[in-house]
Motif scaffolding. Structure first.
Motif, PDB file in Angstrom:
ATOM      1  N   LYS A 252       5.615  -0.336   0.090  1.00  0.00           N
ATOM      2  CA  LYS A 252       4.966   0.280   1.244  1.00  0.00           C
ATOM      3  C   LYS A 252       4.386   1.644   0.882  1.00  0.00           C
ATOM      4  O   LYS A 252       3.339   2.044   1.392  1.00  0.00           O
ATOM      5  CB  LYS A 252       5.961   0.427   2.397  1.00  0.00           C
ATOM      6  CG  LYS A 252       6.584  -0.882   2.858  1.00  0.00           C
ATOM      7  CD  LYS A 252       7.636  -0.628   3.918  1.00  0.00           C
ATOM      8  CE  LYS A 252       8.329  -1.921   4.340  1.00  0.00           C
ATOM      9  NZ  LYS A 252       9.412  -1.666   5.334  1.00  0.00           N
ATOM     10  N   VAL A 253       5.078   2.362  -0.013  1.00  0.00           N
ATOM     11  CA  VAL A 253       4.646   3.715  -0.376  1.00  0.00           C
ATOM     12  C   VAL A 253       3.329   3.683  -1.138  1.00  0.00           C
ATOM     13  O   VAL A 253       2.437   4.514  -0.906  1.00  0.00           O
ATOM     14  CB  VAL A 253       5.741   4.404  -1.224  1.00  0.00           C
ATOM     15  CG1 VAL A 253       5.205   5.702  -1.832  1.00  0.00           C
ATOM     16  CG2 VAL A 253       6.965   4.685  -0.362  1.00  0.00           C
TER      17      VAL A 253
ATOM     18  N   GLU B 257       0.231   3.336   1.020  1.00  0.00           N
ATOM     19  CA  GLU B 257       0.033   4.574   1.776  1.00  0.00           C
ATOM     20  C   GLU B 257      -0.574   5.660   0.892  1.00  0.00           C
ATOM     21  O   GLU B 257      -1.448   6.420   1.333  1.00  0.00           O
ATOM     22  CB  GLU B 257       1.373   5.042   2.355  1.00  0.00           C
ATOM     23  CG  GLU B 257       1.939   4.118   3.424  1.00  0.00           C
ATOM     24  CD  GLU B 257       3.322   4.522   3.873  1.00  0.00           C
ATOM     25  OE1 GLU B 257       3.861   5.506   3.293  1.00  0.00           O
ATOM     26  OE2 GLU B 257       3.891   3.872   4.768  1.00  0.00           O
ATOM     27  N   ALA B 258      -0.138   5.737  -0.369  1.00  0.00           N
ATOM     28  CA  ALA B 258      -0.702   6.722  -1.292  1.00  0.00           C
ATOM     29  C   ALA B 258      -2.168   6.438  -1.568  1.00  0.00           C
ATOM     30  O   ALA B 258      -2.985   7.355  -1.681  1.00  0.00           O
ATOM     31  CB  ALA B 258       0.103   6.730  -2.592  1.00  0.00           C
TER      32      ALA B 258
ATOM     33  N   ARG C 213      -4.270   4.910   0.496  1.00  0.00           N
ATOM     34  CA  ARG C 213      -5.031   5.262   1.699  1.00  0.00           C
ATOM     35  C   ARG C 213      -5.203   6.779   1.809  1.00  0.00           C
ATOM     36  O   ARG C 213      -6.286   7.267   2.178  1.00  0.00           O
ATOM     37  CB  ARG C 213      -4.322   4.708   2.942  1.00  0.00           C
ATOM     38  CG  ARG C 213      -4.494   3.203   3.117  1.00  0.00           C
ATOM     39  CD  ARG C 213      -4.031   2.765   4.492  1.00  0.00           C
ATOM     40  NE  ARG C 213      -2.582   2.909   4.644  1.00  0.00           N
ATOM     41  CZ  ARG C 213      -1.707   1.957   4.381  1.00  0.00           C
ATOM     42  NH1 ARG C 213      -2.138   0.777   3.944  1.00  0.00           N
ATOM     43  NH2 ARG C 213      -0.415   2.150   4.561  1.00  0.00           N
ATOM     44  N   ALA C 214      -4.151   7.522   1.491  1.00  0.00           N
ATOM     45  CA  ALA C 214      -4.249   8.982   1.548  1.00  0.00           C
ATOM     46  C   ALA C 214      -5.269   9.502   0.535  1.00  0.00           C
ATOM     47  O   ALA C 214      -6.021  10.443   0.824  1.00  0.00           O
ATOM     48  CB  ALA C 214      -2.878   9.606   1.290  1.00  0.00           C
TER      49      ALA C 214
ATOM     50  N   THR D  73      -8.722   8.988   1.822  1.00  0.00           N
ATOM     51  CA  THR D  73      -9.063  10.001   2.832  1.00  0.00           C
ATOM     52  C   THR D  73      -9.490  11.300   2.171  1.00  0.00           C
ATOM     53  O   THR D  73     -10.480  11.933   2.578  1.00  0.00           O
ATOM     54  CB  THR D  73      -7.848  10.246   3.742  1.00  0.00           C
ATOM     55  OG1 THR D  73      -7.459   9.003   4.370  1.00  0.00           O
ATOM     56  CG2 THR D  73      -8.178  11.269   4.806  1.00  0.00           C
TER      57      THR D  73
END
Length: 360
Positions: free
Chosen positions: A186-187, A190-191, A193-194, A197
């Motif tokens: 999961k991490v 998320e990394a 996607r960050a 951004t």
């Protein structure tokens, strides 16, 4: 009394034999009562992917077009008996009979019920029993637990019936944390996607790379090889303990990879390699790279400075199965297997050539 000539007797028997065959085969094949046109048979011929159905429909198409029996049999290579069977089947079942009916055979019923197969599957998964479950062991288990004598070949059918195949398990450390491994899955997204951004509006591509180290040296790598049947192959070995390390980076999405051969693993060496990797890939300028690597001390020490554009994500402890770079070592080791090197320089030269080839 003059003995009978062997040649005369043989010819007589041959004449009778061939005469019987001629009388049997010159009668022609059965008359076909067509319920369909030649075009119907040709449609099946061109549409079907079943070789048997295509050949049968071709025979009937030729006969429906008015070709003689002999011409149709010559073109399709059917015998008289084979053609008769196809015609009988067509009269009885129509176009459906042209298909390969063997596909509908259900085969012999399984010797074990569903409940017994489930019990076998659970028994095999019971690691407390230990050992390898091969055919003879399953045969003995069926005899002891279920009271049935089965042939050895059927034991492998039982394994297939419960969805098992023969595989080599990957070693897993006893201290590996399954919860942490699931959390890592999961991490990482998320990394990514960050990072997307942060890179928005900069024109930089976001990529995920993986990094790992691999130790190689003069201790021989012995593996399987092709050899002549009946002769046991041998390789020259000399156990010495001089090492070097392969630092490998790979982008699983594109297959792009980079390799460095370094004499040691420590913070200083890793810093040098990391800086060069960032420069060669354009990290911070053309790319934003999410770098997946393990938590070794020289990967995350306070003395390490992460170059701009690199965003490390650390694997949970004892989780090599989550590291795609682990699959590179079979490729780097390939030219070294079953080889003897007089010194580390000779091994380094061959390994460097392999790494250059892998980089493309």
């Amino acid at each position: 009394m003059t003995p009978k000539s062997p040649g005369v007797g043989l010819e007589a028997r041959s004449d009778e034999l061939y005469g019987f065959r001629l009388n049997r085969y010159t009668r022609g094949i059965r008359k076909v009562t067509f319920q369909h046109t030649a075009q119907d048979f040709w449609s099946i011929y061109w549409r079907s992917t079943c070789a048997l159905e295509r050949r049968r429909s071709q025979l009937l198409a030729f006969l429906a077009e008015g070709k003689s029996n002999q011409e149709a049999l010559t073109l399709t290579r059917y015998s008289y008996q084979g053609a008769d069977k196809i015609i009988d089947a067509y009269h009885a079942g129509g176009l459906a009979s042209l298909n390969d009916q063997r596909h509908h055979n259900r085969g012999a019923p399984t010797l074990l019920s569903d409940a017994q197969l489930l019990l076998l599957a659970r028994t095999i998964l019971d690691t407390a029993l230990g050992g390898v479950w091969n055919g003879p062991r399953i045969q003995a288990w069926v005899k002891q637990e279920l009271g049935q004598d089965v042939h050895l070949s059927r034991c492998y059918e039982f394994l297939d019936a419960v969805g098992y195949s023969r595989q080599i398990p990957r070693p897993r450390h006893v201290e590996a944390d399954p919860i942490a491994q699931e959390e890592f899955k999961k991490v990482l997204p998320e990394a990514v996607r960050a990072t997307h951004t942060r890179a928005e509006g900069t024109g930089r591509a976001v990529e995920v790379w993986c990094m790992d180290e691999h130790r190689l040296g003069l201790k021989p790598i012995v593996g399987k090889m092709w050899a002549e049947r009946g002769k046991a192959p041998t390789v020259a070995v000399e156990h010495r303990y001089a090492w070097l390390y392969v630092y490998a980076f790979v982008c699983p999405q594109t297959g792009e990879s980079q390799y460095w051969l370094v004499p040691s693993v420590d913070t200083l060496a890793f810093q040098a390699v990391l800086d060069r990797f960032a420069r060669d890939t354009g990290a911070g300028q053309r790319r934003e790279i999410v770098l997946v690597l393990d938590g070794a001390g020289w990967h995350c020490g306070p003395q390490l400075t992460c170059p701009e554009g690199l965003h490390p994500v650390f694997l949970p402890p004892y989780s090599p199965e989550l590291q795609p770079a682990e699959r590179l070592w079979a490729l780097t080791d390939m030219p070294l297997r079953n080889c003897h090197f007089p010194a580390l320089d000779a091994l380094t030269e061959r390994l460097a050539a392999q790494c250059r080839w892998l980089e493309g």
